[in-house]
Design an enzyme around this catalytic site. Sequence first.
Site, PDB file in Angstrom:
ATOM      1  N   SER A 195       0.912  -1.175  -0.018  1.00 32.41           N
ATOM      2  CA  SER A 195      -0.016  -0.011  -0.060  1.00 32.41           C
ATOM      3  C   SER A 195       0.948   1.391   0.060  1.00 32.41           C
ATOM      4  CB  SER A 195      -0.837   0.004   1.345  1.00 32.41           C
ATOM      5  OG  SER A 195      -0.327  -0.399   2.467  1.00 32.41           O
ATOM      6  N   LYS A 229       4.039 -11.388   3.393  1.00 31.59           N
ATOM      7  CA  LYS A 229       2.703 -11.667   2.786  1.00 31.59           C
ATOM      8  C   LYS A 229       2.663 -11.721   1.451  1.00 31.59           C
ATOM      9  CE  LYS A 229      -0.671  -8.557   3.671  1.00 31.59           C
ATOM     10  NZ  LYS A 229      -1.034  -8.418   2.135  1.00 31.59           N
ATOM     11  N   GLU A 251      -0.343 -12.419  -1.827  1.00 26.04           N
ATOM     12  CA  GLU A 251      -1.789 -12.168  -1.962  1.00 26.04           C
ATOM     13  C   GLU A 251      -2.308 -13.491  -3.150  1.00 26.04           C
ATOM     14  OE1 GLU A 251      -3.199  -8.504  -3.976  1.00 26.04           O
ATOM     15  OE2 GLU A 251      -2.113  -7.393  -2.345  1.00 26.04           O
ATOM     16  N   GLU A 281      -9.674  -9.615   3.244  1.00 21.13           N
ATOM     17  CA  GLU A 281      -9.924  -8.254   3.127  1.00 21.13           C
ATOM     18  C   GLU A 281     -11.283  -7.969   2.275  1.00 21.13           C
ATOM     19  OE1 GLU A 281      -6.713  -6.071   1.342  1.00 21.13           O
ATOM     20  OE2 GLU A 281      -7.963  -4.383   0.896  1.00 21.13           O
TER      21      GLU A 281
END
Lengths: 347, 353
Positions: free
Chosen positions: B85, B153, B155, B223
């Site tokens: 982000s 992490k 995705e 999310e």
Amino acid sequence: MASSLTRNCSRFSKAISVRFMSNLPENTVYGGPKPQNPNQRVTLTHLRQKHRKGEPITVVTAYDYPSAVHLDTAGIDVCLVGDSASMVVHGHDTTLPISLDEMLVHCRAVARGAKRPLLVGDLPFGTYESSSSQAVDTAVRVLKEGGMDAIKLEGGSASRITAAKAIVEAGIAVIGHVGLTPQAISVLGGFRPQGRNIASAVKVVETAMALQEAGCFSVVLECVPPPVAAAATSALKIPTIGIGAGPFCSGQVLVYHDLLGMMQHPHHAKVTPKFCKQYANVGEVINKALMEYKEEVSKKVFPGPSHSPYKITASELDGFLTELQKLGFDKAASAAASAAENMEPSE
Amino acid sequence: MAASLVRSCSRASKAITTVRFMSNVPENTVYGGPKSQNPNQRVTLTQLRQKHRKGEPITMVTAYDYPSAVHIDTAGIDVCLVGDSAAMVVHGYDTTLPISLEEMLVHCRAVARGAKRPLLVGDLPFGTYESSTNQAVDTAVRVLKEGGMDAIKLEGGSASRITAAKSIVEAGIAVMGHVGLTPQAISVLGGFRPQGKNITSAVKVVETAMALQEAGCFSVVLECVPPPVAAAATSALNIPTIGIGAGPFCSGQVLVYHDLLGMMQHPHHAKVTPKFCKQYAQVGEVINKALLEYKEEVSKHLFPGPSHSPYKIASSDLDGFLSELQKLGLDKAASAAAASAEKMEPSDSSSSQ
């Protein structure tokens, strides 16, 4: 035929105002709509006018998109992407470790955020001292790849003056920097104020004038006694920007994090320079907010219904529960069912 | 002989306790601060497991640089995520796609310097782990080796992604999965759109989370899914779920630093702040107010006042300086210096800034 032409025209003009990335509706564009006014940028001319009228010039450092936006919104004249990033962003003890590539990343992020202030990028330690051509190459990258409007370099030795001149001749505006030059703490013996004896004081004035002669449009005076700064400011035709140099300069600069009181940890409170006024205690505000978030999550107060906006319709939910049971996830199905009930008075 | 030995010993023990190697940087200017001697203070997977077992929610916040890392450490947050982000909140891009691995590593290192207690998790950025399992392992290795992180992490829940996660775990690197809305996939998702809103999608969230657990992940981020779907996944898993925009039934929560702090107050940014994010402060307003005040004080010649102009020149040196200026023909400068010295004279009597 006429009506379809009209439709095409209005569709076409609508297309002009539309985004090219079709999967991104405009209201999720983080960077925001692009303004059509190219003449809003502060230029050297504006600074010269301020200086002529005796209006102090404001400079603050920025290192990323949000800080750049903040400076732009507050109407600060000049946004300096400082190699102080090495300390306040990267946590090093000095400004020496930051590389040119890292500085360029900071510059680009700032350029994206600040559309009005003049953008100045620091040349970091080790990227401009060995030769004039190295200096010009680095300065070129800061404008070309970093998106800056001008550069700042430190020092007043003969080779440095020559480098400044070469950069100006390459068409790149230069801000000089004398007094305490943080990249030189190795020879200075630390972050020590300069100009406190005759020889040093005279040197501050002379090097500032030499930098003016080389074509600099401004000179930063750092950590020198006010009378020395006053002398230099008076001797120069170009504006001086002071930091820890008293009130007699043509303008002032402070480091973003210092001026905002970003770091509240007792250790950092010690290393905040004494010439810097804290206009806020952002560190305390941040600490309070994070503690509250931690408490609310720990007590299962956050997220409440107003921060749990995504819904699944009852029919889909039922189908989902059925599928879960088929897969043997009975416990999960119950959990989902009671969750749905809990969320019901969704307000 | 004995006396000099004693002196050497005490000097040596002094050297051990006041340890600075860079002789030109006195300790009180060391921005990074003294290094603590306690290596056991770092939050580990064991502690997260314990919290999960006891039903104590795990807290996670993103950080991208030294100051934010220090803040997260100071507030006692469990996990510090160096998120991609950063592409949006630090670099101002519209999506998380543009950020490179090199840029992420710079963020990771800065955070590692600042946060000594929270578990450090680094995101694998778009394009650095999708083409092959080898690529994924190499990237994850760099995030730990060069970025100083404790875990990574990644995705997604496709078969290749599960395989990649497994290989990374086998390489000895702890992996946090991420399902639901996966921002790196907005190209196929058609934007930042919540997931799990129909039967197929909801089942997929649960199944992929379980597959990631099977692959060895220690946790999974959920999310932007409806709370019942998050509740189902959380119940089906043995490992903790960390939710964002996924309701209150997850094992923990994560928010983006800038969003939670209300860092961006510009009307446009107020629009793009996610609706699942609570603003715990209005830092943007505080910053704006402070900058406006600085601008006003500088413009009115109020800053710096005497209390912020600390550096002095002794009067004998000042006199010598004035003489030298005059010798150089800089009479106006000499007068300016003399006048300023007089103005600074009542050096810290009355008004404090």
